[in-house]
Write an enzyme that holds these catalytic residues in place. Sequence first.
Site, short mmCIF file in Angstrom:
data_model
loop_
_atom_site.label_atom_id
_atom_site.label_comp_id
_atom_site.label_asym_id
_atom_site.label_seq_id
_atom_site.Cartn_x
_atom_site.Cartn_y
_atom_site.Cartn_z
N THR A 168 33.81 52.62 2.37
CA THR A 168 34.32 53.43 1.21
C THR A 168 33.58 54.57 1.12
O THR A 168 32.13 54.79 1.61
CB THR A 168 33.89 52.54 -0.10
OG1 THR A 168 33.73 53.48 -1.24
CG2 THR A 168 32.45 51.80 0.21
N GLU A 203 32.13 55.81 -1.28
CA GLU A 203 30.78 55.69 -2.10
C GLU A 203 29.75 55.54 -1.45
O GLU A 203 28.52 55.87 -1.86
CB GLU A 203 31.24 54.28 -2.88
CG GLU A 203 32.18 54.50 -4.22
CD GLU A 203 31.45 55.48 -5.30
OE1 GLU A 203 30.41 55.16 -5.89
OE2 GLU A 203 32.35 56.35 -5.40
N TYR A 221 26.83 48.98 -5.84
CA TYR A 221 28.17 48.83 -4.80
C TYR A 221 28.09 49.75 -3.59
O TYR A 221 28.33 49.10 -2.52
CB TYR A 221 29.26 49.44 -5.67
CG TYR A 221 30.56 49.44 -4.98
CD1 TYR A 221 31.21 48.31 -4.60
CD2 TYR A 221 30.95 50.87 -4.32
CE1 TYR A 221 32.46 48.57 -4.01
CE2 TYR A 221 32.13 50.75 -3.59
CZ TYR A 221 32.95 49.76 -3.55
OH TYR A 221 34.21 49.86 -2.86
N LYS A 251 27.92 48.18 0.13
CA LYS A 251 28.79 48.67 1.00
C LYS A 251 28.25 49.22 2.16
O LYS A 251 29.07 49.05 3.49
CB LYS A 251 29.90 49.45 0.56
CG LYS A 251 30.92 48.81 -0.45
CD LYS A 251 32.10 48.01 0.43
CE LYS A 251 33.25 47.35 -0.33
NZ LYS A 251 33.84 46.80 0.40
P1 GDR Z 1 35.21 55.04 -8.11
O1 GDR Z 1 36.52 54.94 -9.14
O2 GDR Z 1 34.01 54.66 -8.78
O3 GDR Z 1 35.48 56.38 -7.56
O4 GDR Z 1 35.34 53.97 -7.13
P2 GDR Z 1 36.68 54.81 -10.58
O5 GDR Z 1 38.28 54.92 -10.87
O6 GDR Z 1 36.10 53.82 -11.40
O7 GDR Z 1 36.15 56.25 -11.09
C1 GDR Z 1 36.41 57.44 -10.64
C2 GDR Z 1 35.60 58.49 -11.28
O8 GDR Z 1 36.15 58.46 -12.64
C3 GDR Z 1 35.05 58.62 -13.57
N1 GDR Z 1 35.37 58.23 -14.93
C4 GDR Z 1 35.73 56.97 -15.26
N2 GDR Z 1 35.81 55.87 -14.47
C5 GDR Z 1 36.19 54.67 -15.04
N3 GDR Z 1 36.33 53.63 -14.18
N4 GDR Z 1 36.50 54.66 -16.54
C6 GDR Z 1 36.58 55.49 -17.34
O9 GDR Z 1 36.64 55.58 -18.46
C7 GDR Z 1 35.88 56.85 -16.62
N5 GDR Z 1 35.71 58.11 -17.13
C8 GDR Z 1 35.46 58.95 -16.27
C9 GDR Z 1 33.72 57.79 -13.01
O10 GDR Z 1 32.45 57.96 -13.66
C10 GDR Z 1 34.11 58.14 -11.40
O11 GDR Z 1 33.48 59.39 -11.36
C11 GDR Z 1 36.65 53.58 -6.51
C12 GDR Z 1 36.75 51.93 -6.53
O12 GDR Z 1 37.90 51.61 -5.83
C13 GDR Z 1 35.77 51.70 -5.12
O13 GDR Z 1 36.03 50.15 -4.99
C14 GDR Z 1 36.13 52.32 -3.92
O14 GDR Z 1 35.11 51.99 -2.92
C15 GDR Z 1 36.17 53.92 -4.11
O15 GDR Z 1 36.89 54.08 -5.14
C16 GDR Z 1 36.55 54.70 -3.04
#
Ligand code: GDR
Length: 323
Positions: free
Chosen positions: A126, A128, A150, A154
């Site tokens: 990933t 990440e 995480y 990974k």
């Molecule tokens: P990510 O995905 O952490 O990049 O990992 P996520 O969609 O959770 O977050 C992306 C970005 O959005 C910001 N964010 C929020 N995120 C969530 N979930 N909920 C919220 O309310 C919100 N507001 C802002 C986060 O802080 C972050 O910066 C995903 C997963 O699928 C992993 O398993 C994978 O490895 C990577 O993508 C590539």
Amino acid sequence: MNKHALITGVTGQDGAYLAKLLLDKGYRVYGLVARRSTDTSWRLRELGIASDIEFIEGDLADACSVQRAVIKSRPDEVYNLGAQSFVGSSWDQPVTTGIVDGLAVTHVLEAIRQFSPESRFYQASTSEMFGLIQAERQDESTPFYPRSPYGVAKLYGHWITVNYRESFNLHASSGILFNHESPLRGIEFVTRKVTDAVARIKLGKQKELRLGNIDAKRDWGYAGDYVEAMWLMLQQDQADDYVVATGRTASVRDMCALAFEHVGLNYQDHVVIDPRFFRPAEVDVLLGNPAKAQRKLGWSARTTLAELVAMMVEADLRRVSKE
Ligand code: GDR
């Protein structure tokens, strides 16, 4: 003779799309599934393939069950997609995440080494792992700097894959996939949380959408495109590591604007910033360089962010209006 594939995490977003791709190519598909009290096969049903997969009960954290699955499925290809995949939860369950996303990768590699050394192996790595980015555009040679339990777990999974390739000459590849989304995305991830809320707000079932850091930027692609890259990696003569990305980045804010605009609304009228959704350490920006995947696999992302968001909003409008 049909090829056999074993997929861990077959009920997840990527597992479902990959299973569909492999079934369409004539593979016999086996899925390792942990027993859960809740129903996890809705994605397979949505794709109409739930009854085409041979499920093997087991758990990545249980080496015996992983061995049994490898012996039983006699796989030509093994795709290790099973994981605790929500970054946010990894601070609440750091050790479980470390075991499942890190150490347990060795369970799969060991089972292959001992019982099926000709099997080809795919590890779901990933972006990440890049975390606090060390280069503006991240590629296969960019140093890693994970920012969550995480990402740390990974990174172990990635390096043990490289190590087993180099130590035992296994055909083991690691796909460093940047964010990839779809209508089958889990609701806890930001894109799906947004498109579900847009549908609910549009249909009068919800008023606001609470989010964390909307200035975070991600390189977002469509999961349906990305599973093709996984398969292509295992069709190469040599195993290797590949970045899979679109080569474009956009903020959560941009993504929200697109989703709300799709139904004629303005995100600023509905999005509320809520500190509960901020993370202890954030990955501010990710931008992949998929040149190697383009050159060696002939792969490139086909779906734009606007197309992806439209597809997701439309799917959620259909779902919410049926409730
Ligand atoms: P990510 O995905 O952490 O990049 O990992 P996520 O969609 O959770 O977050 C992306 C970005 O959005 C910001 N964010 C929020 N995120 C969530 N979930 N909920 C919220 O309310 C919100 N507001 C802002 C986060 O802080 C972050 O910066 C995903 C997963 O699928 C992993 O398993 C994978 O490895 C990577 O993508 C590539």
